[in-house]
Scaffold this active site. Structure first.
Site, PDB file in Angstrom:
ATOM      1  N   GLY A 165       7.119  -9.623   9.337  1.00 10.04           N
ATOM      2  CA  GLY A 165       7.415  -7.879   8.716  1.00 10.04           C
ATOM      3  C   GLY A 165       8.258  -8.318   7.092  1.00 10.04           C
ATOM      4  CG  ASN A 217      -3.813   0.148   9.812  1.00  9.49           C
ATOM      5  OD1 ASN A 217      -2.129  -1.080  10.035  1.00  9.49           O
ATOM      6  ND2 ASN A 217      -4.075  -0.505   9.927  1.00  9.49           N
ATOM      7  CG  HIS A 265      -8.007  -3.855   7.545  1.00  7.75           C
ATOM      8  ND1 HIS A 265      -7.402  -4.518   9.515  1.00  7.75           N
ATOM      9  CD2 HIS A 265      -9.163  -4.539   6.783  1.00  7.75           C
ATOM     10  CE1 HIS A 265      -8.222  -5.121   9.443  1.00  7.75           C
ATOM     11  NE2 HIS A 265      -9.278  -5.515   8.007  1.00  7.75           N
ATOM     12  CD  GLU A 312      -0.536  -6.555   3.308  1.00  8.87           C
ATOM     13  OE1 GLU A 312      -1.215  -5.822   3.915  1.00  8.87           O
ATOM     14  OE2 GLU A 312       0.211  -7.432   3.338  1.00  8.87           O
TER      15      GLU A 312
HETATM   16  C1  GRF Z   1      -0.026  -7.598   6.637  1.00  9.44           C
HETATM   17  O1  GRF Z   1      -1.271  -8.661   5.809  1.00  9.44           O
HETATM   18  C2  GRF Z   1      -1.115  -6.138   6.796  1.00  9.44           C
HETATM   19  O2  GRF Z   1      -2.102  -5.727   6.009  1.00  9.44           O
HETATM   20  C3  GRF Z   1      -1.725  -6.649   7.906  1.00  9.44           C
HETATM   21  O3  GRF Z   1      -0.300  -7.927   8.728  1.00  9.44           O
HETATM   22  C4  GRF Z   1      -0.190  -8.069   7.831  1.00  9.44           C
HETATM   23  C5  GRF Z   1       1.401  -8.132   7.773  1.00  9.44           C
HETATM   24  O4  GRF Z   1       2.827  -9.084   6.757  1.00  9.44           O
HETATM   25  N1  GRF Z   1      -2.231  -5.997   8.806  1.00  9.44           N
HETATM   26  P1  GRF Z   1       3.890  -8.847   7.419  1.00  9.44           P
HETATM   27  O5  GRF Z   1       4.468  -8.904   8.402  1.00  9.44           O
HETATM   28  O6  GRF Z   1       4.037  -7.512   6.962  1.00  9.44           O
HETATM   29  O7  GRF Z   1       4.320  -9.890   6.409  1.00  9.44           O
END
Ligand code: GRF
Length: 298
Positions: A118, A208, A210, A280
């Site tokens: 998370g 979402n 990815h 991200e």
């Molecule tokens: C992220 O890398 C996202 O792209 C993928 O799952 C991962 C989640 O990481 N779908 P976190 O739980 O937010 O650290």
């Protein structure tokens, strides 16, 4: 500490150096200008001199860093940074942080679905504490041991943990979302497939992230380390992130945003995962905010 700050601010190494340089140059420039102003005033160096000096430095500091941030290409960062300081000082942030903060009518209520640690959820929550347009109002997880539940607790956000039965048709989840007046859903590391019943309740309102450049390296089983391993084994020159609307096929809906990163010699699953997380943290909250803003303008 350097790494932590880099993650918190969502910037790469070069930008981090430029930001620190801006802080340093801004600090010494404002001290110098304040000194010069006082020299011109020919005031005696007593306690009043020091009070005026501190006041001048406080007023000049934001001006100096903003001016220096232009040539160093860091204007956007410092604009947001100063805005956050201002929000905190004027009490906007703490009002917003407050558990009892009243959610205004216009605020979009977001539910984040996550199965793991998370860290993205945490980052999105922090972002929307300062953005009045939306608020993270619910965390949904299919995993009772997921780290995201601690993130929710830390931020006083209600959670719903989906049982196996809940995941058969998501009926109770849909009910819960509507009871919590959720308008928008963000999948941040949610590993289960979203059923048509939920998608039809939230048309173009589920997105979402990815950790690769779709349409490559998507689909069932393509998550976390599996994605990065496949990218490295195939000797790709670049990878990145994709943010997309969710439809009934895994990692398939319309792409909203992509950002690339380079695969270097000797890249490992871990080092690539770190690079992807930095991208991200930098882009996901902003893209969510943009999508919500566009939809609210319709
Ligand atoms: C992220 O890398 C996202 O792209 C993928 O799952 C991962 C989640 O990481 N779908 P976190 O739980 O937010 O650290």
């Amino acid at each position: 500490m350097f790494k932590k700050l880099q993650q918190k601010w969502g910037v790469n190494g070069i930008n981090m150096v430029l930001i620190i340089t801006t802080f340093a140059l801004g600090g010494s420039a404002c001290a110098r200008v304040a000194g010069l102003i006082l020299k011109l005033s020919s005031l005696e160096k007593n306690s009043i001199w020091w009070i005026i000096y501190i006041l001048l430095v406080t007023i000049l500091w934001p001006i100096c860093v903003i001016l220096i941030s232009f040539p160093l290409g860091q204007f956007k960062f410092f604009k947001n940074y100063l805005f956050r300081i201002w929000s905190k000082m004027s009490g906007k942030a703490s009002e917003n942080n407050s558990k009892n903060a009243k959610i205004t009518k216009k605020q979009t209520k977001i539910a984040i679905f996550a199965s793991g640690k998370g860290s993205n959820a945490d980052n999105i929550i922090s972002y929307f504490k300062l953005n009045q347009k939306a608020d993270v109002a619910l965390i949904v997880s299919d995993n009772a041991a997921a780290g995201v539940l601690d993130v929710a607790e830390k931020n006083n956000i209600p959670v719903m943990v989906l049982s196996k039965e809940d995941r058969l048709n998501y009926a109770s989840c849909i009910k819960h979302l509507s009871k919590n007046e959720i308008d928008f859903i963000v999948l941040a590391g949610y590993l289960k497939k979203i059923p048509a019943s939920l998608i039809s309740q939230y048309p173009d309102k589920i997105i979402n992230i990815h950790p690769a450049l779709l349409p490559k390296y998507g689909g069932k089983g393509m998550y976390g380390a599996n994605v990065h391993r496949a990218v490295i084994e195939n000797k790709e020159k670049e990878s990145g992130i994709t943010i997309h609307f969710v439809d009934e096929v895994y990692d398939h809906g319309k792409i909203i945003f992509q950002e690339k990163c380079e695969i270097e010699n000797g890249e490992t699953i871990e080092s690539l995962a770190k690079k992807i997380h930095i991208l991200e943290y930098k882009h996901f909250p902003q893209v969510i905010a943009n999508v919500i803003q566009k939809q609210n303008q319709r």
